[in-house]
Design a protein around this motif. Structure first.
Motif, mmCIF file in Angstrom:
data_model
loop_
_atom_site.group_PDB
_atom_site.id
_atom_site.type_symbol
_atom_site.label_atom_id
_atom_site.label_comp_id
_atom_site.label_asym_id
_atom_site.label_seq_id
_atom_site.Cartn_x
_atom_site.Cartn_y
_atom_site.Cartn_z
ATOM 1 N N THR A 246 18.922 49.668 129.212
ATOM 2 C CA THR A 246 18.368 50.925 129.718
ATOM 3 C C THR A 246 16.849 50.925 129.628
ATOM 4 O O THR A 246 16.158 51.339 130.563
ATOM 5 N N SER A 253 11.643 50.274 136.597
ATOM 6 C CA SER A 253 11.602 51.343 137.600
ATOM 7 C C SER A 253 10.196 51.933 137.712
ATOM 8 O O SER A 253 9.719 52.213 138.813
ATOM 9 N N ASP A 260 12.230 58.346 140.861
ATOM 10 C CA ASP A 260 13.568 58.906 140.652
ATOM 11 C C ASP A 260 14.372 58.067 139.655
ATOM 12 O O ASP A 260 15.013 58.596 138.748
ATOM 13 N N ALA A 261 14.327 56.752 139.833
ATOM 14 C CA ALA A 261 15.055 55.872 138.915
ATOM 15 C C ALA A 261 14.469 55.946 137.509
ATOM 16 O O ALA A 261 15.203 55.989 136.512
ATOM 17 N N TYR A 264 15.614 59.049 135.841
ATOM 18 C CA TYR A 264 17.035 58.938 135.494
ATOM 19 C C TYR A 264 17.204 58.201 134.165
ATOM 20 O O TYR A 264 17.939 58.643 133.278
ATOM 21 N N TYR A 265 16.509 57.063 134.020
ATOM 22 C CA TYR A 265 16.642 56.287 132.790
ATOM 23 C C TYR A 265 15.981 56.994 131.609
ATOM 24 O O TYR A 265 16.440 56.871 130.466
ATOM 25 N N ALA A 267 16.042 60.252 131.271
ATOM 26 C CA ALA A 267 17.070 61.236 130.920
ATOM 27 C C ALA A 267 18.205 60.580 130.132
ATOM 28 O O ALA A 267 18.716 61.148 129.161
ATOM 29 N N LYS A 268 18.585 59.385 130.550
ATOM 30 C CA LYS A 268 19.673 58.680 129.870
ATOM 31 C C LYS A 268 19.302 58.380 128.418
ATOM 32 O O LYS A 268 20.120 58.534 127.506
ATOM 33 N N ASP A 271 19.197 61.771 126.446
ATOM 34 C CA ASP A 271 20.561 62.254 126.243
ATOM 35 C C ASP A 271 21.292 61.417 125.206
ATOM 36 O O ASP A 271 22.125 61.921 124.459
#
Length: 427
Positions: A246, A253, A260-261, A264-265, A267-268, A271
């Motif tokens: 990740t 990215s 955007d990518a 996303y990562y 956020a991952k 989280d």
């Protein structure tokens, strides 16, 4: 009603959550906050000299427990209220009780106010004279920055104590204490404790609640945890391959200008409970390595985001981190500075014995330096037009070496033109 039903009702009335049962009663049982308890605060508690304080920290770090321990240790009268549910009339009653305790029993009163940031200015001002003259020892608890939420007059009369989020090891220690007391005959898997401690994210109350729920399923096992947590058990493993995969995708990215990518990562990782410092370091490194001088502001934004994220903590930290990530993804890219330092380091390692600094660049600050010829022939750039003059800076063995090859991209294009205008022989 039969005897069995009566017993069930009685047990229900007496039920206490595990987190409440395991609340420590003395300092030796308290887990975490070693830095502050070994310092001045710990000495004050031992000596019974308790100032008014505000405990500032994330949920489950021990604010209420520590306040109760202080009251027990100092044999003080302990009164607990919640700022969201209390008003000035209740405070008047507490002040009257405190005066009675002091007059008749020579006991101090510790007033513990949970969520003190919810008190309005009038309620905070009401406390001032009683805190100032010692009729009340105030211990406030808040998850919000008190410098923003508590008025200056009250702040000037209290000591701010910041409680750190509990580590995974500290959470596991608390869980093992609970198991020894409540669940010693139940099967317990070490991996299940690790999952609970990781999932709790520094909150002892959450960890103990999860332990209790898993125990009700006849064992603290991974299988029972899946029943308790369901979809909330993430696949994200902070110590396994997914962690590194990740992080790698995150950096690539940003480097690849896909905002955007990258988001996303980000956020991952958030989280999944990734360490904020780990995320911030990746962002700062990417700003320097992949954006570089194409947009020097990227590093400024990244560094500022790292500092702000550490200051405010989650969940707000996600915002400055997202700002930095999207800025870096959208910025022009150049790795010329990164390549330059690696090239120079390789050169230095391979030529350590022959690289002598030119005499005119050597130190002239000590007596006798002139005898060795230090500084002779040095041209001071500010004495020349445009504050520049050509002279040799590299050692003789490397005087034609090139390390930094600026691109034409973004701000670096201007840096390239500036350097070329000065060093015409290096075009």
């Amino acid at each position: 009603m039969n005897l069995f039903e009566a017993t069930e009702i009685s047990e229900g009335k007496n039920y206490q959550p595990l987190a409440e049962k395991m609340r420590p009663q003395k300092l030796s049982d308290f887990v975490g906050q070693e830095k502050i308890l070994r310092g001045a605060l710990g000495r004050m508690i031992e000596q019974g000299k308790i100032p008014s304080m505000i405990f500032y920290g994330a949920p489950g770090t021990g604010k209420t427990s520590l306040a109760k321990i202080i009251a027990n240790t100092t044999e003080s009268n302990f009164v607990k209220i919640n700022a969201a549910l209390s008003g000035i009339s209740e405070l008047r009653g507490i002040v009257k009780e405190a005066e009675d305790q002091r007059s008749f029993y020579r006991r101090r009163t510790i007033l513990f106010i949970d969520e003190i940031h919810r008190f309005n200015k009038g309620q905070q001002d009401f406390l001032l004279p009683y805190v100032e003259d010692g009729r009340l020892i105030l211990i406030g608890a808040t998850t919000e920055n008190p410098f923003f939420e508590v008025n200056g007059a009250l702040l000037s009369r209290v000591k701010i104590v910041r409680l750190s989020k509990l580590t995974v090891d500290e959470i596991k220690k608390i869980l093992r204490q609970a198991i020894d007391v409540e669940f010693k005959n139940l099967p317990v898997e070490e991996k299940a404790l690790e999952v609970i401690a990781d999932f709790a994210d520094g909150d002892a109350r959450i960890a103990l609640n999860l332990l209790e729920q898993a125990a009700f399923e006849n064992g603290v096992t991974l299988e029972n945890l899946r029943e308790v947590l369901g979809e909330r058990i993430r696949k994200y493993d902070k110590k396994g391959d997914n962690h590194y995969d990740t992080a790698s995708a995150f950096i690539k990215s940003m480097r690849g200008s896909d905002a955007d990518a990258a988001i996303y990562y980000l956020a991952k990782m958030i989280d999944g409970g990734e360490d904020l410092n780990f995320i911030a370091r990746r962002i700062v490194i990417c700003a320097a390595e992949d954006v570089g001088n194409a947009d020097p502001m990227a590093l400024v934004v990244a560094n500022a985001a790292a500092q702000v994220a550490q200051f405010v903590g989650l969940p707000e930290a996600r915002i400055p981190l997202a700002q930095a990530v999207t800025y870096i993804a959208g910025a022009p890219k150049s790795n010329a500075a990164y390549l330059a330092i690696d090239s120079a380091l390789e050169d230095v390692k391979n030529n350590r014995d022959v690289d002598e600094i030119p005499l005119h660049l050597r130190d002239t600050s000590y007596k006798g330096s002139k005898f060795f010829g230090h500084g002779k022939g040095y041209k001071y750039p500010h004495d020349f037009e445009n504050h520049f003059v050509e002279q040799q800076y590299l050692p003789d063995s490397r005087k034609t070496a090139r390390y930094y090859f600026p691109t034409d991209i973004g701000r670096e294009g201007e840096i390239k033109k500036s350097l070329q205008a000065r060093w015409k022989d290096r075009r």
